[in-house]
Scaffold this motif. Structure first.
Motif, PDB file in Angstrom:
ATOM      1  N   ARG A 112       0.863  -1.083   0.019  1.00  0.00           N
ATOM      2  CA  ARG A 112      -0.178   0.036  -0.144  1.00  0.00           C
ATOM      3  C   ARG A 112       0.814   1.414  -0.204  1.00  0.00           C
ATOM      4  N   CYS A 113       0.392   2.276  -0.754  1.00  0.00           N
ATOM      5  CA  CYS A 113       1.074   3.384  -0.834  1.00  0.00           C
ATOM      6  C   CYS A 113      -0.071   4.528  -1.180  1.00  0.00           C
ATOM      7  N   ASN A 114       0.030   5.656  -0.626  1.00  0.00           N
ATOM      8  CA  ASN A 114      -0.865   6.732  -0.973  1.00  0.00           C
ATOM      9  C   ASN A 114      -0.348   7.789  -2.215  1.00  0.00           C
ATOM     10  N   LEU A 115       0.796   7.214  -2.664  1.00  0.00           N
ATOM     11  CA  LEU A 115       1.289   7.758  -3.923  1.00  0.00           C
ATOM     12  C   LEU A 115       1.189   6.781  -5.067  1.00  0.00           C
ATOM     13  N   HIS A 116       1.594   7.613  -6.450  1.00  0.00           N
ATOM     14  CA  HIS A 116       1.527   6.401  -7.600  1.00  0.00           C
ATOM     15  C   HIS A 116       2.613   7.322  -8.342  1.00  0.00           C
ATOM     16  N   CYS A 117       3.699   6.953  -8.084  1.00  0.00           N
ATOM     17  CA  CYS A 117       4.870   7.548  -8.873  1.00  0.00           C
ATOM     18  C   CYS A 117       4.964   6.766 -10.112  1.00  0.00           C
ATOM     19  N   VAL A 118       5.160   7.516 -11.167  1.00  0.00           N
ATOM     20  CA  VAL A 118       5.075   6.847 -12.625  1.00  0.00           C
ATOM     21  C   VAL A 118       6.150   6.131 -12.835  1.00  0.00           C
ATOM     22  N   TRP A 119       7.288   5.977 -12.105  1.00  0.00           N
ATOM     23  CA  TRP A 119       8.460   5.394 -12.221  1.00  0.00           C
ATOM     24  C   TRP A 119       8.695   4.333 -11.208  1.00  0.00           C
ATOM     25  N   CYS A 120       7.996   4.435 -10.270  1.00  0.00           N
ATOM     26  CA  CYS A 120       8.001   3.359  -8.870  1.00  0.00           C
ATOM     27  C   CYS A 120       8.389   2.162  -9.419  1.00  0.00           C
ATOM     28  N   ASP A 121       9.551   1.560  -8.459  1.00  0.00           N
ATOM     29  CA  ASP A 121       9.993   0.519  -8.958  1.00  0.00           C
ATOM     30  C   ASP A 121       9.413  -0.909  -7.717  1.00  0.00           C
ATOM     31  N   THR A 122       8.428  -0.178  -6.932  1.00  0.00           N
ATOM     32  CA  THR A 122       7.672  -1.163  -6.265  1.00  0.00           C
ATOM     33  C   THR A 122       6.283  -1.255  -6.424  1.00  0.00           C
ATOM     34  N   ASP A 123       6.024  -0.927  -7.927  1.00  0.00           N
ATOM     35  CA  ASP A 123       4.504  -0.851  -8.182  1.00  0.00           C
ATOM     36  C   ASP A 123       3.524  -1.905  -7.787  1.00  0.00           C
TER      37      ASP A 123
END
Ligand code: SF4
Length: 250
Positions: free
Chosen positions: A34-45
């Motif tokens: 779970r994350c409250n953000l959603h970075c477009v390059w996140c490597d733990t998507d």
């Protein structure tokens, strides 16, 4: 607690810290889902990019990439069991990462207490996107916060990724280290603006190249290192990416 699932179990593994002031140190990692953000390059998507959510990701361009079924990538674990699994490695440094660990701080605080009961000198790092202020008890229990506020290159509105009260809290905490992910030289202006606005000391700011492979890191690291030298920031590589790429559990 909701943790990332790796194989049939939770993502808890013994490795070396690859980023931040503790880079190179042996550590046990435990990864929150779970994350409250959603970075477009996140490597733990796989901790947030679940089926049914609207968020875009850079990997959408890769043939075969698809959002994750939540049940396939999440596992529930109580703090006592998490502590038992972490203690089994016998390593006195633990990195609580995610996802965003502060979304589940009660569970992690319970886990930390149980681990310290068996290993009083255990050192705890917590990695956070700095959108939440930790409770006093949690802040007291953690030895080091690795704070990673997100710049515009993460692809979200500023109101979502920058929470001024939280940034002020971490900037005023001497055990918080700020790590900014940099993609282009233009990102430096944003870092400088945040540094000045929130009075973040230069010596606690690390600039890290964005990249999910050694080749991607190599495109950014040389000029970023030179900028760090010239401007007085610390340079931070991604050692685990260089050693293991995007492999999980190492
Ligand atoms: S804050 Fe961290 S875990 Fe959350 S989406 Fe961004 S990079 Fe991924």
């Amino acid at each position: 607690m909701k943790l990332a699932k790796l194989g049939a179990g939770p993502e808890i593994f013994h490795t070396i810290q690859g980023e931040g002031p503790g880079a190179g140190a042996p550590a046990v990692f435990i990864r929150a889902s779970r994350c409250n953000l959603h970075c477009v390059w996140c490597d733990t998507d796989y901790t947030w990019n679940f089926q049914g959510t609207p968020w875009p990701h850079e990997k959408d361009a890769i043939p075969g990439y698809a959002k994750f079924p939540k049940a396939d990538v999440t596992i529930e674990l109580d703090p006592a069991e998490a502590a038992r699994l972490v203690l089994a490695f016998g390593c006195p440094r633990v990195v609580i990462t995610g996802g965003e660990p502060l979304l589940q701080e009660d569970g992690f605080l319970d886990m930390i207490g149980r681990i310290r009961g068996q290993m009083p000198d255990c050192y705890f790092e917590v990695e956070t996107n700095a959108t939440r202020i930790p409770s006093p008890a949690f802040a007291e229990a953690v030895d080091q916060f690795n704070v990673s506020p997100k710049l515009a290159n993460a692809g979200m509105a500023e109101a979502l990724r920058l929470v001024p009260d939280a940034l002020r809290f971490f900037a005023a905490s001497p055990n918080s280290w700020f790590k900014f992910v940099v993609s282009t030289p233009a990102d430096l202006a944003e870092v400088q603006t945040l540094r000045a606005r929130f009075h973040i000391p230069y010596e606690r700011i690390l600039l890290m190249p964005q990249g999910r492979s050694a080749a991607e890191l190599d495109r950014t690291a040389p000029w970023l290192a030179e900028l760090c030298r010239d401007l007085g920031f610390r340079f931070c590589d991604r050692l685990h990416i260089r050693l293991w790429g995007e492999r999980r559990g190492v």
